[in-house]
Each structure stands twice: as structure tokens, then as C-alpha cells.
Design an enzyme around this catalytic site. Structure first.
Site, PDB file in Angstrom:
ATOM      1  CD1 TRP A 181       0.754  18.270   2.630  1.00 31.41           C
ATOM      2  CD2 TRP A 181       0.973  16.061   2.971  1.00 31.41           C
ATOM      3  NE1 TRP A 181       1.930  18.056   3.306  1.00 31.41           N
ATOM      4  CE2 TRP A 181       2.094  16.721   3.523  1.00 31.41           C
ATOM      5  CE3 TRP A 181       0.885  14.669   3.049  1.00 31.41           C
ATOM      6  CZ2 TRP A 181       3.119  16.014   4.154  1.00 31.41           C
ATOM      7  CZ3 TRP A 181       1.907  13.977   3.679  1.00 31.41           C
ATOM      8  CH2 TRP A 181       3.011  14.657   4.230  1.00 31.41           C
ATOM      9  CD  GLU A 220      -2.800  19.500   4.323  1.00 27.04           C
ATOM     10  OE1 GLU A 220      -3.215  18.491   3.706  1.00 27.04           O
ATOM     11  OE2 GLU A 220      -2.656  19.534   5.557  1.00 27.04           O
ATOM     12  CE  LYS A 222       4.286  18.660   7.341  1.00 25.10           C
ATOM     13  NZ  LYS A 222       3.850  17.275   7.462  1.00 25.10           N
ATOM     14  CG  ASP A 254      -2.835  20.993   8.786  1.00 27.10           C
ATOM     15  OD1 ASP A 254      -2.521  21.450   9.904  1.00 27.10           O
ATOM     16  OD2 ASP A 254      -2.929  19.770   8.566  1.00 27.10           O
ATOM     17  CG  HIS A 257       0.627  21.944   7.523  1.00 27.50           C
ATOM     18  ND1 HIS A 257       0.256  21.250   6.408  1.00 27.50           N
ATOM     19  CD2 HIS A 257       0.767  21.018   8.504  1.00 27.50           C
ATOM     20  CE1 HIS A 257       0.151  19.966   6.697  1.00 27.50           C
ATOM     21  NE2 HIS A 257       0.455  19.796   7.964  1.00 27.50           N
ATOM     22  CG  HIS A 281      -6.430  19.173   6.917  1.00 23.75           C
ATOM     23  ND1 HIS A 281      -5.406  18.407   6.414  1.00 23.75           N
ATOM     24  CD2 HIS A 281      -7.567  18.740   6.307  1.00 23.75           C
ATOM     25  CE1 HIS A 281      -5.905  17.560   5.534  1.00 23.75           C
ATOM     26  NE2 HIS A 281      -7.196  17.743   5.442  1.00 23.75           N
ATOM     27  CG  ASP A 289       2.352  19.296  11.136  1.00 24.24           C
ATOM     28  OD1 ASP A 289       1.173  19.486  11.477  1.00 24.24           O
ATOM     29  OD2 ASP A 289       2.687  18.567  10.186  1.00 24.24           O
ATOM     30  CG  ASP A 291      -0.967  16.324  12.654  1.00 25.85           C
ATOM     31  OD1 ASP A 291      -1.892  17.056  12.265  1.00 25.85           O
ATOM     32  OD2 ASP A 291       0.081  16.138  11.975  1.00 25.85           O
ATOM     33  CG  ASP A 321      -4.615  16.184   9.306  1.00 26.69           C
ATOM     34  OD1 ASP A 321      -4.456  15.015   9.686  1.00 26.69           O
ATOM     35  OD2 ASP A 321      -3.824  16.761   8.525  1.00 26.69           O
TER      36      ASP A 321
END
Ligand code: RNT
Ligand code: ZN
Length: 414
Positions: A181, A220, A222, A254, A257, A281, A289, A291, A321
Site C-alpha cells: 500500500w 491495496e 484507496k 480494505d 477504502h 483488510h 477511512d 480505521d 486493519d
């Protein structure tokens, strides 16, 4: 209700709880080491996470070195049932006292202590180049930089990481996911959208040139990041097309993303038509995003349902993640990983065959009825039975252990 009663209730719908528990037990979850220290790592002592990712919060007790991170991870792992992998980033290289090595010159020996730790405790390992939080990120760019010195530095780093991942895989007799990433992109409207992508494509071709049989390669994508709002080089289309045209390179999804109205649960069965592996993820994006710590929410359950009902437990590599510095970090690991496992168990206990039959015969009323009824089946009893068999606390009592650890260990850190 007892486990035996729950088992009977599920059997009425043709669901075998014992089979579900077997499947749950054999599915490893890759737990990211970076929740323990706010994505700081061991090689950039003055900085925290940078370049499009950041942690927020100031809860005390962050792990400041290898010993602390290992101890915290073990504490969390002791409260989590099932098979575990530890997901490492290159910035977690373990140096000899007084040693410091830049990212383009890291070696396998810097990760041997992690391999020993993994072996001792029966963990698998996954790996990631760290193309962020570093002065060689110039103008927000790494592998797509027009500055050839910068681009070369990060290509070398990524090639090194694959070699390190290969050696980790050899040492553990396992396949190691090595996920790329990069933060590359622009805050404002770019004058050239193609050039950076062509440079990234060339960088990836160089990175993946060497065969590494113990490595599973992934890229990955995004949508955007703070400070990278207008353009992201490694977009979904870019990486999906790259993976589709480069056998052995996989597209990592992910779920933080994508645009907020897009669902990774729907992307999994799309990719399953073409790929024999899908690395994930799993995170919890709150409006963006962000997290946040994974919770057992609707989308998490939907993701797990798509894995289970498509027979893709072997194909989908589940990694977590998230990074939250506003709550106890050990608890964050335990909550997030147990939530992912609960979601997986929930999915393993759905009347999939009956639901599919309803769909294929056009009986949408029964499909809806059954889906709704299945939401309140006694999954809790099955989860608790699983925890008991795994020798970890079944209920909220695990938190007492974390509080004790906070009192005796975390709160003593400066
Ligand atoms: C960043 C990506 C990436 C990182 C980790 C630390 O937006 O999600 O996966 O979170 O590699
Ligand atoms: Zn991610």
C-alpha cells in the site's frame, strides 16, 4: 439456553453447529501489530504515522519497543480464540542495540526475532513494505514519484520486503502475504493523472519480477486520504486491472477504502469469479477511512456471509486493519478480533442452502422471512462453547484481565 439446546435449534434449520465450530477453528485471522503502538514502528523514533494515515487519541500505555509490543500482543492473543497470524510492517524491524538501517537496506535478520516469537507461539506471519512515515516520501509520492532517486528507494524497499517475506515463509514453512500500500496522490487537482500511474505500473513490474514461491503478493487501493483528496495514484481500477493482468498478484480489499455507499461484501463475489485469492483488510470506516476498531456490525456480517456461502474460506485471507489510540490498545485488539470471529461464526450458522433455494425459485417472501428469523438464532451459546473449548474467557470477563494488565504493566509506561 445451553449449547446442546442451541445445537438442536440450529439442526431444525439443517445447520450443523459442530461443523461451524470446526470451520471457525481452522480459519486464521491475521492480526495487525500496528494497533499496539499507533502505527509508529521501531525505525522512526520521532514520528507517528504519517502520509495519509493517522491515529487519534492519547490513551496511555502505547508499546514503545519490541519487548512491549510482543508482551501486549501476547496478552491480547491469550484472550482471543482460534488460529492467529501476526501482520508486520517493515517499520517494525528489530535492530541490534545502537543499530539503525534505512528501509532500502533492511535484511531478513531484522525480522528473525519476530519469526522466533511466531514459532514459539504458533502464529503465522504476514508482511508489508512501509512506504509512509519516512523522509523519502517526497511531495507525497513513493513508487509513482517523478524523482528517480525517490522511486528507486521505494522500489528497493519493496523488493527487499518480498525477499524478507520469502525468508519468513521458508522459516515458517508457510505462505506469507506481502501487501503493498502506498500513500501516493495529490491534495489538489492534478495536471497529469496518467504519468504517475504509468510510473507506479513500472515500479510494480520491477518489484514483482523475482519469483518468491512463499509469498502471496497483493496491492491495496484507496479512494482518498487526508491531504490526498483530489487524486490517488493506486486507485481501485488501477490495482484491480494490475492484479487481473499479473498472475500471482492479488487485489487486496480494505473496506475503508471505497466510497461510503460501496460495499466490500458485494466486491468479494465479483472478485471470486476471477481470483483464487482475495486478501482483506477488515476495518470499520465511520463516515470515511477512519480505521475504527472492528465491531460485529451489519457490513462485517455481510462480508463474512459472502466468504462462507461462496465456499471461499480458503480463498479469502482475513486480515484486520484498525488503529485506535483513544482506548486501551490491548482491549482494542481483543474486541476487534473477537468481533471478526463472531461475525464469521454468525455467517457459518446461516441457513445458506435454504436461502439460496428461495432465491433461485423466486420465493422472495420466504427468503426475507428466513433471513429475518435467522438473525435471532442462538449464536451466543455457540460462541461461548467455542471459547470454552479454546480455553479463553467466553464472556466479558476477559476485560478484567486487560484491566489487570493495564494496572500492572501499561500504566507504568511513561
Ligand atoms: C492505509 C491502508 C494500509 C495501512 C496499513 C498500516 O490506508 O489501509 O493498509 O492502514 O498498512
Ligand atoms: Zn488497509
Amino acid at each position: 439456553m445451553s449449547y446442546e439446546e442451541a445445537k438442536k435449534r440450529y439442526a431444525e434449520l439443517g445447520i450443523d453447529t459442530e461443523q461451524a465450530l470446526k470451520a471457525l477453528e481452522s480459519k486464521a485471522i491475521s492480526i495487525h501489530c500496528w494497533q499496539g503502538d499507533d502505527v509508529v514502528g521501531f525505525d522512526n523514533k520521532d514520528g507517528g504515522a504519517g502520509n495519509g494515515i493517522q491515529t487519534t487519541g492519547d490513551y496511555p500505555g502505547r508499546a514503545r519497543n519490541f519487548e512491549e509490543l510482543k508482551a501486549d500482543f501476547l496478552k491480547a492473543a491469550s484472550l482471543i480464540p482460534g488460529k492467529k497470524r501476526i501482520n508486520l510492517h517493515a517499520c517494525y524491524a528489530v535492530f541490534e542495540p545502537g543499530e539503525w538501517v534505512d528501509r532500502d537496506r533492511q535484511e531478513y535478520r531484522h525480522f528473525v526475532p519476530w519469526v522466533e516469537f511466531a514459532k514459539e507461539h504458533g502464529f503465522g506471519i504476514d508482511f508489508n513494505p512501509t512506504c509512509f512515515s519516512h523522509p523519502m516520501v517526497k511531495d507525497g509520492l513513493t513508487l509513482s514519484s517523478p524523482d528517480e532517486t525517490v522511486r528507486k528507494f521505494w522500489i528497493d524497499h519493496c523488493i527487499n520486503c518480498r525477499r524478507i517475506a520469502q525468508k519468513i515463509g521458508e522459516a515458517l514453512g508457510d505462505q506469507v502475504l506481502n501487501n503493498v500500500w502506498i500513500p501516493d496522490g495529490y491534495k489538489d487537482i492534478p495536471a497529469d493523472r496518467l504519468g504517475p500511474r504509468l510510473r507506479l505500473k513500472d515500479s510494480l513490474d520491477q518489484i514483482f519480477a523475482e519469483p518468491c514461491p512463499n509469498v502471496i503478493d497483493s496491492v491495496e487501493s484507496k479512494v482518498f486520504a487526508i491531504g490526498v483528496e483530489s487524486y490517488t495514484v493506486g486507485s481501485n481500477e488501477f490495482y484491480l486491472a494490475y492484479a487481473a493482468t499479473h498472475p500471482g498478484v492479488y487485489d487486496l480489499l480494505d473496506n475503508g477504502h471505497f466510497h461510503p455507499t460501496e460495499y466490500v461484501s458485494d466486491k468479494i463475489p465479483a472478485l471470486l469469479c476471477y481470483f483464487d485469492k482475495i486478501p482483506l483488510h477488515v476495518t470499520r470506516p465511520v463516515r470515511w477511512d477512519s480505521d475504527h476498531v472492528v465491531n460485529c456490525d451489519d457490513e462485517l456480517r455481510e462480508i463474512m456471509k459472502e466468504i462462507v456461502r461462496n465456499g471461499a474460506l480458503e480463498k479469502v485471507l482475513i486480515g484486520l486493519d484498525f488503529f485506535d489510540a483513544s482506548i486501551n490498545r490491548v482491549a482494542a485488539w481483543v474486541i476487534g478480533t473477537r468481533a471478526a470471529q463472531k461475525g464469521l461464526l454468525y455467517a457459518l450458522l446461516q441457513p445458506d442452502a435454504a436461502l439460496k433455494k428461495c432465491q433461485d425459485t423466486g420465493d422472495f417472501t420466504r427468503r426475507m422471512m428466513l433471513m429475518e428469523e435467522a438473525k435471532f438464532l442462538p449464536v451466543e451459546e455457540v460462541w461461548e462453547e467455542y471459547c470454552r473449548r479454546q480455553g479463553v474467557p467466553a464472556r466479558e470477563d476477559w476485560y478484567e484481565e486487560v484491566l489487570q494488565y493495564e494496572k500492572t504493566v501499561l500504566s507504568k509506561r511513561g
